[in-house]
Write a protein that holds these residues in place. Structure first.
Motif, PDB file in Angstrom:
ATOM      1  N   SER A 223       6.938 -15.132  -8.287  1.00 27.40           N
ATOM      2  CA  SER A 223       6.488 -13.759  -8.558  1.00 27.40           C
ATOM      3  C   SER A 223       6.363 -12.897  -7.313  1.00 27.40           C
ATOM      4  CB  SER A 223       5.129 -13.795  -9.264  1.00 27.40           C
ATOM      5  OG  SER A 223       5.200 -14.558 -10.424  1.00 27.40           O
TER       6      SER A 223
ATOM      7  N   THR B  74       0.846  -4.990  -5.403  1.00 27.84           N
ATOM      8  CA  THR B  74      -0.013  -4.860  -4.227  1.00 27.84           C
ATOM      9  C   THR B  74       0.138  -3.454  -3.645  1.00 27.84           C
ATOM     10  OG1 THR B  74       0.248  -7.203  -3.768  1.00 27.84           O
ATOM     11  CG2 THR B  74      -0.579  -5.856  -1.975  1.00 27.84           C
TER      12      THR B  74
ATOM     13  N   LEU C 249      -6.118 -11.978  -6.726  1.00 32.42           N
ATOM     14  CA  LEU C 249      -5.082 -12.968  -6.990  1.00 32.42           C
ATOM     15  C   LEU C 249      -5.694 -14.170  -7.712  1.00 32.42           C
ATOM     16  CD1 LEU C 249      -2.074 -12.968  -6.212  1.00 32.42           C
ATOM     17  CD2 LEU C 249      -2.645 -14.378  -4.251  1.00 32.42           C
TER      18      LEU C 249
ATOM     19  N   ILE D 280      -1.890  -8.581 -11.590  1.00 33.01           N
ATOM     20  CA  ILE D 280      -1.364  -9.910 -11.246  1.00 33.01           C
ATOM     21  C   ILE D 280      -1.130 -10.707 -12.525  1.00 33.01           C
ATOM     22  CG2 ILE D 280      -1.999 -12.138 -10.201  1.00 33.01           C
ATOM     23  CD1 ILE D 280      -1.044 -10.154  -8.155  1.00 33.01           C
TER      24      ILE D 280
ATOM     25  N   ILE E  69       4.429  -9.426  -7.229  1.00 34.04           N
ATOM     26  CA  ILE E  69       3.128  -9.357  -6.549  1.00 34.04           C
ATOM     27  C   ILE E  69       3.173  -8.270  -5.474  1.00 34.04           C
ATOM     28  CG2 ILE E  69       1.513 -10.623  -5.066  1.00 34.04           C
ATOM     29  CD1 ILE E  69       2.306 -13.176  -6.580  1.00 34.04           C
TER      30      ILE E  69
ATOM     31  N   LEU F  77       3.294 -18.350  -8.291  1.00 35.33           N
ATOM     32  CA  LEU F  77       3.192 -17.399  -7.177  1.00 35.33           C
ATOM     33  C   LEU F  77       4.528 -17.219  -6.470  1.00 35.33           C
ATOM     34  CD1 LEU F  77      -0.366 -18.298  -5.813  1.00 35.33           C
ATOM     35  CD2 LEU F  77       0.301 -16.424  -7.309  1.00 35.33           C
TER      36      LEU F  77
END
Lengths: 343, 225
Positions: free
Chosen positions: B151, B159, B41, B117, B155, B148
């Motif tokens: 998103s 992930t 990240l 990312i 994310i 962040l």
């Protein structure tokens, strides 16, 4: 309120230097609605970004309320930016947050208590008329509603200035009207100075007190909106004025060789532009009475700018050549602009 | 239980071993997963903000990171693992066992994850970033509250993808003595020809992935608006 002194901004694109803004000076007064109009690529979006230093000018000075922004360190600049609201063509709302949370977002750094923030957000929602939508997400709103949220968000920190970058360009005419009315209300009730960037003459005509016309990075003409509209000096300004009225229809008719535009020998096709009162009509009746010149109106258009009428008439003048000459001299003497389109 | 022993007869004898390996796999997934998530990240954010026109533009560092990621991603994991044994010894004190696998697992996951990312964060509308700057927010606030936060669905999605590939490489790590389900499958399924043990490992791995995928989908659904 906003003073730009000889502001220039250039970019490097590869090995070429692009001058987006060239030596622009503006003095925008507190409480006014100031328009900056130009075709796309004229540099107006870059210019408005120079006001809050989203784009740092390569030369010149930017003073907001007397503070020289370019001399400030980053942290101070950010603080000053909170006093300058900004709205955009594509609204730029946070998708993951509700309407309420979007308006709360700029208040994160505010010193207000939680209860005060809540009160503030509720009153902003009332101002923009979206109280019933506060739990909605941006994706559930129409374009006009999104812009209302953006306006509420821009006003959250009680700014002194509101910058509008093509704020109505993605909206239909009716929604544009309602957003402009909201901006007028913001200007009237909160006394916020508004800068409007647009390529639509109708927007300027509707709400701007003063206007600058930009072309290729420079301001080519500036002044009181009604004045500029009535007596445009530059070709570009005239083009813009024409987009906002139906008067440019005459050029289409001429192109088509429409029968309305067919002139007999000795006749003249002219465009009369006048401001205030019924100057145009009285001129036409005087032409007939005093000079025996017939004025045949092909079409006309009257705009109301800040309460002042701006009239445009396309007429065919006919009469014997001596009278015609005198009549035209008379017109020029009556504060009516005359442009001979064809003779 | 007796039903399970019927379809997988070797389970009766090997269940203790299987549980131990399962625990090792969880340990590898959890520890290297969390570290790789944070480090990936971090680098992903760095790539986005240092890019030309980014919040803290640094073209030189961006190019360096960009190339480093490309190079690291192109090394096959099994070779990377052997290559990293000395590094692992220096960092965690050992190059073998579950502990010895962390460095390689993190190293093998981070470039892949950071790149994804970067893609996800680049999807955040530039206008929204500009609007946040105009509101007077600084880079760190914009990274956390805008990049962040906006998103989270993206994310979560990457992930999940990365997690599945992490499960894949923990199994490979088993081959050089890290233990875990991969090691179990090779020892009993491959070397001793216990077909039923292969099926049991496959079933367990599918179960883990299904549960996580389900969880991921819930998060995505709750955060997409």
């Amino acid at each position: 309120m906003i003073q730009l002194e000889q502001v220039s901004k250039s970019f490097c694109a590869g090995d070429k230097e692009i001058h987006a803004v060239i030596e622009v000076s503006l003095d925008i007064k507190a409480g006014e609605i100031f328009g900056i109009i130009g075709f796309s690529g004229a540099g107006k979006s870059t210019l408005v970004r120079c006001i809050n230093l989203l784009e740092r000018p390569t030369a010149g000075k930017v003073l907001i309320d007397g503070i020289d922004l370019m001399g400030l360190p980053e942290a101070r600049l950010r603080k000053e930016r909170r006093k300058i609201g900004m709205i955009f063509q594509h609204f730029n709302l946070l998708r993951s947050r509700t309407v309420y949370q979007n308006i709360a977002f700029p208040l994160r750094k505010s010193k207000l208590s939680k209860a005060e923030k809540h009160k503030k957000i509720i009153s902003l929602l009332e101002l923009v008329g979206l109280t019933d939508k506060m739990e909605a997400y941006p994706s559930q709103l129409s374009g006009g509603q999104k812009q209302r949220v953006a306006i509420a968000r821009a006003l959250a920190n009680d700014p002194k200035v509101l910058l509008c970058d093509e704020a109505t360009s993605a909206l239909d005419p009716q929604t544009t009207k309602s957003i402009l009315n909201l901006l007028k209300k913001v200007n009237n009730e909160l006394g916020i100075t508004i800068v409007i960037i647009t390529h639509e003459m109708a927007v300027v005509k509707d709400i701007c007190d003063r206007v600058s016309i930009m072309e290729l990075g420079r301001v080519v003409e500036e002044g009181d909106t009604a004045e500029v509209f009535a007596h445009p000096k530059e070709r570009l300004t005239k083009d813009f004025m024409d987009t906002a009225s139906n008067i440019n229809k005459i050029y289409e008719l001429l192109e088509e060789k429409h029968e309305l535009t067919q002139l007999k020998p000795g006749e003249k096709l002219v465009l009369l532009t006048y401001s205030g009162g019924n100057a145009g009509e009285s001129v036409i009746s005087h032409l007939a009475e005093k000079f025996h010149v017939q004025a045949n109106i092909i079409f006309g258009n009257v705009d109301i700018l800040k309460g002042k009428p701006i009239g445009k008439l396309v007429v065919i003048l006919s009469g014997d050549s001596e009278n015609l000459m005198k009549g035209m001299q008379y017109i020029r003497g009556r504060n009516v602009q005359m442009e001979v389109i064809r003779e | 239980m007796s039903f399970l022993y019927k379809i997988a007869p070797n389970l009766e004898l090997l269940q203790g071993e299987l549980l131990k390996c399962l625990r090792q796999t969880f340990q590898m997934l959890l520890i290297s997963g969390i570290i790789a998530f944070l480090v990936g990240l971090f680098f992903g954010v760095l790539l986005v903000v240092m890019k030309k026109g980014g919040l803290i533009q640094n073209v030189f560092l961006y190019k360096f990171l960009d190339k480093a990621i490309d190079i690291l991603r192109s090394i096959p994991f099994i070779i990377l693992m052997v290559l990293l044994i000395p590094v692992s010894r220096a960092i965690v004190g050992t190059g073998s066992g579950v502990t010895g696998s962390y460095v390689a697992l993190v190293w093998g996951t981070v470039p892949f994850f950071a790149r994804q990312i970067e893609t996800v964060l680049s999807d955040v509308d530039h206008g929204v970033i500009e609007a946040s700057e105009a509101m007077g927010f600084g880079p760190s606030e914009i990274i956390f509250s805008v990049y962040l936060k906006e998103s989270i669905p993206g994310i979560t999605r990457v992930t999940m993808i990365t997690f599945v590939s992490l499960i894949g490489i923990t199994a490979i790590a088993g081959a050089i003595g890290a233990g875990g389900l991969g090691d179990f499958a090779i020892r009993y399924g491959y070397q001793m020809h216990y077909r039923d043990m292969i099926w049991v490992t496959v079933a367990i791995i599918l179960l883990i992935i299904t549960i996580l995928q389900g969880l991921g989908n819930i998060i995505i659904r709750k955060t997409t608006h």
